[in-house]
Motif scaffolding. Structure first.
Motif, PDB file in Angstrom:
ATOM      1  N   THR A 117      -4.458   3.797  -1.096  1.00 39.58           N
ATOM      2  CA  THR A 117      -3.915   2.325  -1.418  1.00 39.58           C
ATOM      3  C   THR A 117      -4.517   1.697  -2.338  1.00 39.58           C
ATOM      4  OG1 THR A 117      -3.200   0.499  -0.351  1.00 39.58           O
ATOM      5  CG2 THR A 117      -5.090   1.373   0.636  1.00 39.58           C
ATOM      6  N   ARG A 119      -4.746  -1.588  -2.076  1.00 42.78           N
ATOM      7  CA  ARG A 119      -5.455  -2.696  -1.022  1.00 42.78           C
ATOM      8  C   ARG A 119      -6.793  -2.450  -0.755  1.00 42.78           C
ATOM      9  NH1 ARG A 119      -0.821  -4.803   2.872  1.00 42.78           N
ATOM     10  NH2 ARG A 119      -2.559  -6.143   3.638  1.00 42.78           N
ATOM     11  N   SER A 120      -7.809  -3.051  -1.525  1.00 44.05           N
ATOM     12  CA  SER A 120      -9.186  -2.729  -1.188  1.00 44.05           C
ATOM     13  C   SER A 120     -10.362  -3.887  -0.521  1.00 44.05           C
ATOM     14  CB  SER A 120      -9.802  -2.535  -2.685  1.00 44.05           C
ATOM     15  OG  SER A 120      -9.691  -3.635  -3.576  1.00 44.05           O
ATOM     16  N   THR A 125      -9.452  -2.621   4.813  1.00 39.97           N
ATOM     17  CA  THR A 125      -9.793  -1.162   5.056  1.00 39.97           C
ATOM     18  C   THR A 125     -10.361  -1.191   6.862  1.00 39.97           C
ATOM     19  OG1 THR A 125     -11.072  -1.050   3.024  1.00 39.97           O
ATOM     20  CG2 THR A 125     -12.058   0.191   4.804  1.00 39.97           C
ATOM     21  N   TYR A 136     -10.086   6.265   4.254  1.00 44.44           N
ATOM     22  CA  TYR A 136      -9.284   5.313   3.746  1.00 44.44           C
ATOM     23  C   TYR A 136     -10.148   5.088   2.103  1.00 44.44           C
ATOM     24  CZ  TYR A 136      -7.380   0.373   3.011  1.00 44.44           C
ATOM     25  OH  TYR A 136      -6.718  -0.635   2.580  1.00 44.44           O
ATOM     26  N   THR A 138      -9.267   3.964  -2.009  1.00 43.26           N
ATOM     27  CA  THR A 138      -8.542   2.850  -2.857  1.00 43.26           C
ATOM     28  C   THR A 138      -8.353   3.108  -4.166  1.00 43.26           C
ATOM     29  OG1 THR A 138     -10.748   2.089  -3.586  1.00 43.26           O
ATOM     30  CG2 THR A 138      -9.692   0.856  -1.679  1.00 43.26           C
ATOM     31  N   LYS A 139      -7.147   3.066  -4.625  1.00 50.19           N
ATOM     32  CA  LYS A 139      -6.806   3.385  -6.195  1.00 50.19           C
ATOM     33  C   LYS A 139      -7.279   2.594  -7.151  1.00 50.19           C
ATOM     34  CE  LYS A 139      -2.195   4.271  -4.259  1.00 50.19           C
ATOM     35  NZ  LYS A 139      -0.791   3.774  -4.341  1.00 50.19           N
TER      36      LYS A 139
END
Length: 164
Positions: A117, A119-120, A125, A136, A138-139
């Motif tokens: 995702t 969303r970081s 998380t 998890y 992050t992009k």
């Protein structure tokens, strides 16, 4: 609200699918699938470019991948077939990744889930892990790192040991 008997019936069906998968049996005809099966991944990603890229990459790396374009479609696929691994985007239309993970966890405590995702924040998380994530990311992310994380999680999972 859904009747309890319907929920119990779906949960029983999900347990049977996992039993067949663990015994390397095809749930539709009970034939042995031990050598011919590939690990199966349910990918829930609403971005069409990233979804196609991930799906093609995972297939090229030997995974049987089903791509769902939102959370509702992802849950339909989850109930339709047995999967070894689930990858979820958090921000999806109709049902977000956190909601999808919570519903999957109600029926399967051991199915590995990875959030992928944009969303970081620390709160996001932590929420991901609280709803049942095994990892998890992050992009933006490295495809090679994603592949290694999937392989590591599958190695530790009961179902995945037969594949990796």
């Amino acid at each position: 609200m859904e009747p309890l008997s319907s929920k119990a019936s779906r949960a029983k069906e999900a347990r049977l699918l996992w039993y067949y998968r663990a015994k390397k049996l095809n749930p539709r005809n009970h034939k042995d699938m031990s050598e011919s099966t590939q690990p199966t991944i349910l990918l829930c990603e609403d971005d069409p470019n990233l979804g196609r890229l991930l799906s093609d990459y995972l297939k090229a790396k030997g995974f049987n991948t089903t791509w769902a374009k939102d959370g509702v479609e992802g849950l339909k696929e989850f109930h339709r077939a047995a999967f070894d691994f689930v990858m979820l985007d958090v921000m999806m239309p109709r049902k977000d990744g956190f909601q999808v993970a919570e519903e999957i966890r109600q029926e399967s405590r051991h199915l590995p889930i990875l959030f992928l995702t944009a969303r970081s924040t620390n709160e996001d998380t932590l929420e991901g892990f609280k709803v049942g994530a095994d990892d998890y990311m992050t992009k933006p992310f490295s495809m090679e790192e994603l592949l290694v994380r999937i392989q590591a999680i599958l190695r530790r999972s009961e179902i995945g040991r037969a594949h990796v």
